[in-house]
Design an enzyme around this catalytic site. Sequence first.
Site, PDB file in Angstrom:
ATOM      1  N   GLU A 119      -3.743   7.806  -1.489  1.00 16.48           N
ATOM      2  CA  GLU A 119      -4.160   7.196  -2.459  1.00 16.48           C
ATOM      3  C   GLU A 119      -5.079   6.146  -2.321  1.00 16.48           C
ATOM      4  OE1 GLU A 119      -0.141   8.357  -5.178  1.00 16.48           O
ATOM      5  OE2 GLU A 119      -0.496   6.206  -4.303  1.00 16.48           O
ATOM      6  N   CYS A 369       0.212  -3.350  -4.732  1.00 12.62           N
ATOM      7  CA  CYS A 369       0.627  -3.690  -3.253  1.00 12.62           C
ATOM      8  C   CYS A 369       1.935  -2.936  -2.974  1.00 12.62           C
ATOM      9  CB  CYS A 369       0.518  -5.008  -2.898  1.00 12.62           C
ATOM     10  SG  CYS A 369       1.006  -5.356  -1.456  1.00 12.62           S
TER      11      CYS A 369
END
Length: 398
Positions: A119, A369
């Site tokens: 990703e 994150c």
Amino acid sequence: MSEQLLTASTPIDAAPLSDNTVQTTAPATSKINLLDLNRQQMREFFAEMGEKPFRADQVMKWMYHYCYDDFEQMTDINKGLRAKLQRVAEIRAPEVAEEQRSVDGTIKWAIKVGDQQVETVYIPEADRATLCVSSQVGCALECKFCSTAQQGFNRNLRVSEIIGQVWRAAKIIGSLKSTGTRPITNVVMMGMGEPLLNLNNVVPAMDIMMDDFGFGLSKRRVTLSTSGVVPALDKLGDMIDVALAISLHAPTDDIRDEIVPINRKYNIETFLAAVRRYLDKSKANGGRVTVEYVMLDHINDSTEQAHQLAECLKDTPCKINLIPWNPFPGAPYGRSSNSRVDRFSKVLMEYGFTTIVRKTRGDDIDAACGQLAGEVIDRTKRTLKKKMAGEPIAIKTV
């Protein structure tokens, strides 16, 4: 160096790859993928074809300044050389398997690398646009609060699969220029994987990011984040100069041993000593490192732990990013409350540390994150999961 905008199974204590070892999968064709070559290697390749070095520079400019992948589009290259390149070389970036867009403008791409996915995340802000890039398929470090780590580890990415993420994103963002989409100005090696466990592919990719005939970013705008592979960090300082961020996440070894298991091999004191050695060599960091600290409710977020963190970092010039933890299925943690984060931040600022509470971006598309997962076939034979779908799927062995 001038700076331009970009428009167009391994154990925890695995040693860094040796200078002559690059972990890759076999190329799909016998042609040379020029995205695997930095400028020096490109010039060597062109010399083998009997061409002068400036021809390699010309091709790199078309590849990275304009994101062209067809030699016939390179109009200042003579037809004979274009035909020769068509026979022996290609410009093959990984393709996008899926795109998701957040309400805050963040874009997440699932990028196909062989039969798996990593990703890549584009994060626009008022004064910049940052691209978060993956370095491995999965991760071997097993940090307990990170979704990627729960997927296990498969392999390192090739240079072309790392720089190809930047190339693909720059091409897409360039096509959106008319909509006011901000060009990429910063790249952070903070996606899936531990970059220092893939040093021999990550360093050439970062070199291309900063090359004037590549993407032309300044070394202050390319950041590598590490959880603390100390021998490789020492090696990095001799190979390239980029901005450094460290994933610390705890003020004491007993806590870090549990949530960042590599700490059992390279403890906080050893890690920070290596960071200071890197800072002594680096000009990209402005004399200080960025410390990343994920806030886990009642795990590492007490006022006492803020004092401990300040004491821990007293000899390491740094700024501190406090990061709200982003949940994923099955995780045993909770996000620290705003009040606990505020108290923690105030303690650090009282000690004189520049402290920033990071704004969560892209959490509605699992792009924040610690949420990147992709699709990983784990060589340690853990269950294969595709977190983007949120469901386990059948185990496939490699």
